[in-house]
Write a protein that holds these residues in place. Sequence first.
Motif, PDB file in Angstrom:
ATOM      1  N   SER A  39       1.363 -14.064  -3.732  1.00 39.22           N
ATOM      2  CA  SER A  39       1.829 -12.692  -3.805  1.00 39.22           C
ATOM      3  C   SER A  39       1.471 -11.934  -2.530  1.00 39.22           C
ATOM      4  O   SER A  39       0.588 -12.324  -1.780  1.00 39.22           O
ATOM      5  CB  SER A  39       1.226 -11.987  -5.012  1.00 39.22           C
ATOM      6  N   ARG A  40       2.167 -10.843  -2.328  1.00 36.05           N
ATOM      7  CA  ARG A  40       2.035 -10.051  -1.127  1.00 36.05           C
ATOM      8  C   ARG A  40       2.131  -8.579  -1.529  1.00 36.05           C
ATOM      9  O   ARG A  40       3.072  -8.202  -2.232  1.00 36.05           O
ATOM     10  CB  ARG A  40       3.198 -10.407  -0.192  1.00 36.05           C
ATOM     11  N   ARG A  41       1.175  -7.794  -1.129  1.00 37.84           N
ATOM     12  CA  ARG A  41       1.257  -6.356  -1.345  1.00 37.84           C
ATOM     13  C   ARG A  41       2.239  -5.765  -0.355  1.00 37.84           C
ATOM     14  O   ARG A  41       2.254  -6.163   0.810  1.00 37.84           O
ATOM     15  CB  ARG A  41      -0.109  -5.690  -1.124  1.00 37.84           C
ATOM     16  N   SER A  42       3.016  -4.814  -0.788  1.00 43.29           N
ATOM     17  CA  SER A  42       3.928  -4.163   0.141  1.00 43.29           C
ATOM     18  C   SER A  42       3.133  -3.355   1.156  1.00 43.29           C
ATOM     19  O   SER A  42       2.133  -2.718   0.813  1.00 43.29           O
ATOM     20  CB  SER A  42       4.884  -3.243  -0.620  1.00 43.29           C
ATOM     21  N   GLY A  43       3.570  -3.388   2.403  1.00 44.36           N
ATOM     22  CA  GLY A  43       2.897  -2.631   3.446  1.00 44.36           C
ATOM     23  C   GLY A  43       3.275  -1.162   3.370  1.00 44.36           C
ATOM     24  O   GLY A  43       4.125  -0.767   2.571  1.00 44.36           O
ATOM     25  N   PRO A  44       2.644  -0.355   4.191  1.00 46.44           N
ATOM     26  CA  PRO A  44       2.900   1.097   4.175  1.00 46.44           C
ATOM     27  C   PRO A  44       4.308   1.444   4.642  1.00 46.44           C
ATOM     28  O   PRO A  44       4.761   2.560   4.415  1.00 46.44           O
ATOM     29  CB  PRO A  44       1.839   1.644   5.152  1.00 46.44           C
ATOM     30  N   GLU A  45       4.986   0.485   5.299  1.00 43.35           N
ATOM     31  CA  GLU A  45       6.348   0.769   5.760  1.00 43.35           C
ATOM     32  C   GLU A  45       7.313   0.856   4.582  1.00 43.35           C
ATOM     33  O   GLU A  45       8.354   1.493   4.660  1.00 43.35           O
ATOM     34  CB  GLU A  45       6.805  -0.299   6.763  1.00 43.35           C
ATOM     35  N   GLU A  46       6.942   0.229   3.473  1.00 43.06           N
ATOM     36  CA  GLU A  46       7.825   0.286   2.314  1.00 43.06           C
ATOM     37  C   GLU A  46       7.531   1.545   1.500  1.00 43.06           C
ATOM     38  O   GLU A  46       6.382   1.975   1.424  1.00 43.06           O
ATOM     39  CB  GLU A  46       7.671  -0.971   1.453  1.00 43.06           C
ATOM     40  N   PRO A  47       8.569   2.122   0.914  1.00 39.50           N
ATOM     41  CA  PRO A  47       8.407   3.429   0.255  1.00 39.50           C
ATOM     42  C   PRO A  47       7.483   3.370  -0.951  1.00 39.50           C
ATOM     43  O   PRO A  47       6.837   4.351  -1.301  1.00 39.50           O
ATOM     44  CB  PRO A  47       9.829   3.781  -0.179  1.00 39.50           C
ATOM     45  N   ARG A  48       7.417   2.194  -1.571  1.00 36.52           N
ATOM     46  CA  ARG A  48       6.757   2.144  -2.865  1.00 36.52           C
ATOM     47  C   ARG A  48       5.770   0.992  -2.893  1.00 36.52           C
ATOM     48  O   ARG A  48       6.081  -0.109  -2.446  1.00 36.52           O
ATOM     49  CB  ARG A  48       7.830   1.920  -3.938  1.00 36.52           C
ATOM     50  N   ALA A  49       4.583   1.259  -3.412  1.00 39.62           N
ATOM     51  CA  ALA A  49       3.577   0.195  -3.509  1.00 39.62           C
ATOM     52  C   ALA A  49       3.974  -0.792  -4.593  1.00 39.62           C
ATOM     53  O   ALA A  49       4.284  -0.398  -5.719  1.00 39.62           O
ATOM     54  CB  ALA A  49       2.211   0.796  -3.828  1.00 39.62           C
ATOM     55  N   LYS A  50       3.977  -2.066  -4.236  1.00 40.68           N
ATOM     56  CA  LYS A  50       4.309  -3.073  -5.226  1.00 40.68           C
ATOM     57  C   LYS A  50       3.815  -4.432  -4.765  1.00 40.68           C
ATOM     58  O   LYS A  50       3.389  -4.600  -3.625  1.00 40.68           O
ATOM     59  CB  LYS A  50       5.813  -3.110  -5.461  1.00 40.68           C
ATOM     60  N   ARG A  51       3.866  -5.389  -5.665  1.00 40.84           N
ATOM     61  CA  ARG A  51       3.401  -6.731  -5.364  1.00 40.84           C
ATOM     62  C   ARG A  51       4.557  -7.707  -5.559  1.00 40.84           C
ATOM     63  O   ARG A  51       5.125  -7.792  -6.642  1.00 40.84           O
ATOM     64  CB  ARG A  51       2.218  -7.080  -6.274  1.00 40.84           C
TER      65      ARG A  51
END
Lengths: 221, 221
Positions: free
Chosen positions: B84-96
Amino acid sequence: MAALRPTSPQRSGSPQRPGPPQRPAELPPTAWAVLGLLSFPGERTGYELKKWADASLRHFYWSPAISQIYAELRRLEALGYASSRRSGPEEPRAKRSYAITAEGRAALVGWAGGAEDAGPPVLKHPLLLRVWLGHLTAPEHLRALVSEHIAHTRGELKEVHDALARADGDEAWTHPQIALRWSGRRLEAEVDLAEAMLADLTEMTGPSASGQPPEDSPTDG
Amino acid sequence: MAALRPTSPQRSGSPQRPGPPQRPAELPPTAWAVLGLLSFPGERTGYELKKWADASLRHFYWSPAISQIYAELRRLEALGYASSRRSGPEEPRAKRSYAITAEGRAALVGWAGGAEDAGPPVLKHPLLLRVWLGHLTAPEHLRALVSEHIAHTRGELKEVHDALARADGDEAWTHPQIALRWSGRRLEAEVDLAEAMLADLTEMTGPSASGQPPEDSPTDG
DNA sequence: GTGTGCATGTAAGTGGTTACATGATTGA
DNA sequence: TCAATCATGTAACCACTTACATGCACAC
């Protein structure tokens, strides 16, 4: 192999006290099914119920564990929906026979006549999961699995046909017979469906590998 | 309503360490199904997986609770079958987002190619239980339930037809398409089956009550 | 600003399973 | 005498569900 009728003796139920007045309880479907089994005339043991369910309800509803049947019978009796009787010394084998009570019958009729449709049919078809995931399997292997399924289904179909032939014209058990007819036709349809899928498989994935999902690099995970 | 493909972005999976060497674990079918969802290219979140399963696998296999999906994803990652990978700050929404690993793919291929047929299809059809217990219900009510079922099934059928029309000719997703075709034909058969049963019901139980089981004295329970 | 959809999880409960244990009866 | 069937249950486990809790993003 028995299909419509249970093989149990047609004894008449035991007399019973009314039991505590309870509004029709919320019960899991399995409990209603067991109570439904008891709603046909005669009393029977958990063991008999299990065999009967395996021969009839299995084709369209469920095939419960025997331990589950016993648990439901106890619950039903605790609710006053069923009554039980220990076999006397005149009978060769010690056992406990259950019969539905008036209260149980009323509750069951209430459930059966209820407006809610008791939920949609649930289908869990592992073969289809495999087909859906067919890009992971050798095409010939996949087709072999489908063929096996067809053969197995034909076997089941024969069982149902036999049961139907035995029961034909028995007007007393109309509804179980209608359900069994449905099961027979359903199994025929299952065979047709599998054959059509086999054709699709041959046509769309070819005799050898193909139909891989795109750009699925082998190092990607 | 999405049918064959997930709507997720087609990102390539994250790099991962090999993980501990374990022989292909014994896993419940749901775990294999989730892993199967991940076996298609791209990475996706639990939420996306749930939507995708509801649009495709639901028709022939299962429709899991979202909490179940999250639990399976955690298990799969613990086994080294998914990463799994956490979404980085460039993506609008925090997700895995999850992707299958090489090990997971190998295990899945082993499962899919396995000799055992993963078990027979399981059907749980509450309507048929009601029909089987038809002696407890007013015949018109029973027929109304069957008619409702037909209407509902036609609705499902339309969904599948639409999805099929949208996906037609997409060669990359051959196997999901074959499974979807099967589902469409199956729903057509379900309608036919219900109509035949309706005819049986009319013919065999008449417009009003009949078909009661024998000698079922109302005081007998 | 409010509701809907996206997104992730925990906690508790339950319906159901498998494995186990026991023993009597029947028939080959 | 030996296996199969009849018959009943307990204990442990587990897959899966529901209800609950949280919070951001986006459209109206």
